[in-house]
Enzyme design. Structure first.
Site, PDB file in Angstrom:
ATOM      1  N   ASP A  62      32.294 -19.216 -49.415  1.00 44.08           N
ATOM      2  CA  ASP A  62      32.095 -20.902 -49.530  1.00 44.08           C
ATOM      3  C   ASP A  62      31.031 -21.271 -48.521  1.00 44.08           C
ATOM      4  O   ASP A  62      30.540 -20.616 -47.372  1.00 44.08           O
ATOM      5  CB  ASP A  62      33.211 -21.279 -49.526  1.00 44.08           C
ATOM      6  N   ASN A 128      47.579 -25.117 -47.976  1.00 46.15           N
ATOM      7  CA  ASN A 128      48.026 -25.428 -49.252  1.00 46.15           C
ATOM      8  C   ASN A 128      47.948 -24.222 -50.386  1.00 46.15           C
ATOM      9  O   ASN A 128      48.066 -24.320 -51.505  1.00 46.15           O
ATOM     10  CB  ASN A 128      47.271 -26.706 -50.009  1.00 46.15           C
ATOM     11  N   HIS A 130      45.151 -22.418 -50.492  1.00 43.20           N
ATOM     12  CA  HIS A 130      43.848 -22.316 -50.935  1.00 43.20           C
ATOM     13  C   HIS A 130      43.125 -20.793 -50.675  1.00 43.20           C
ATOM     14  O   HIS A 130      43.404 -20.513 -49.340  1.00 43.20           O
ATOM     15  CB  HIS A 130      42.891 -23.515 -50.946  1.00 43.20           C
ATOM     16  N   GLU A 135      41.026 -25.161 -54.454  1.00 44.72           N
ATOM     17  CA  GLU A 135      42.230 -25.806 -54.133  1.00 44.72           C
ATOM     18  C   GLU A 135      43.119 -25.596 -55.277  1.00 44.72           C
ATOM     19  O   GLU A 135      43.077 -24.970 -56.350  1.00 44.72           O
ATOM     20  CB  GLU A 135      41.634 -27.305 -54.217  1.00 44.72           C
TER      21      GLU A 135
END
Ligand code: GLP
Length: 232
Positions: A62, A128, A130, A135
């Protein structure tokens, strides 16, 4: 999934570097690379090792939208600083955070990935759950795409910036399907902040609400962690 738990981070990162080296010895030529604090000690070990990637290709997971490769918090800069300065690859690809049309850039990156299947993928994990910047709620069928970062992700990454206002709001990331195409995946989860996400992955609680739980369906995943089982 195979999990290996370590009582020291030093031992974990020695093992992680050994797994990368072994993957290359067994013929991996295309490496999927990750960023974040978790990967820094691994890259430090790899930089010291007798391993040569000059005939290999790398793809990063990313990149932030809006940051030039020369920006100190861009992932392009991170990769140069932590790995590429010492261990150059024949070619290293990252999404271009400054592309005029991020959607077009995502399609270009995905096409490149499909031309060069990843043999070995490194992964960190967000608090979380990811992976990359996928997400919670991202489709397990997603390919490289533009994402709007969750407030919690921006908060978690704000420690690398002067202030949270400087953390970009968008990123380009390999999709879940892009990540799952890798032949082998090494996920590293270090520190209490990752406990909940890791436990959900290990419980194979397969849900798009926790992106990393997709890994339960992958045939060749190794997880390294310094977290011990609760109550042990
Ligand atoms: C970022 C990256 C992820 C990384 C995660 C965890 O959001 N896009 O690829 O796994 O953060 O980062 P850290 O290792 O710093 O906890």
């Amino acid at each position: 999934m195979r999990i290996e738990r370590f009582s020291s981070q030093a031992a974990l990162y020695t093992r992680a570097a050994a797994i990368v080296i072994e993957a290359k010895q067994h013929g991996a030529t295309t490496f999927g690379l990750a960023t974040g604090g978790t990967m820094e000690p691994l890259y430090a070990n790899i930089c010291k090792a007798a391993i040569d990637f000059s005939q290999c290709i790398s793809f990063n997971l990313d990149e932030y939208v809006g940051l030039a490769a020369t920006h100190q918090q861009s992932y392009a800069y991170y990769m140069h600083k932590h790995l590429f300065h010492a261990k150059p690859f024949q070619a290293s690809y990252l999404p271009n955070g400054l592309a005029a049309d991020p959607q077009e850039e995502a399609a270009r990156y995905e096409a490149l990935l499909q031309q060069h299947p990843v043999d070995f993928q490194l992964l960190g994990i967000g608090q979380n759950g990811h992976i990359g910047f996928n997400e919670p709620g991202t489709s397990f069928d997603s390919v490289t795409h533009l994402v709007t970062l969750e407030a919690s992700t921006r908060q978690a990454n704000a420690r690398f910036f002067q202030s949270i206002d400087e953390v970009p709001t968008q990123a380009l990331t390999m999709g879940i399907q892009s990540i799952m195409r890798a032949k082998c995946i090494l996920l590293i989860a270090v520190g209490e902040a990752k406990r909940e996400a890791l436990e959900r992955v290990l419980a194979a609680d397969y849900t798009e609400e926790i992106p990393a739980t997709v890994l339960a369906k992958h045939p060749n995943v190794i997880i390294l962690t310094d977290l011990q089982e609760r109550g042990v």
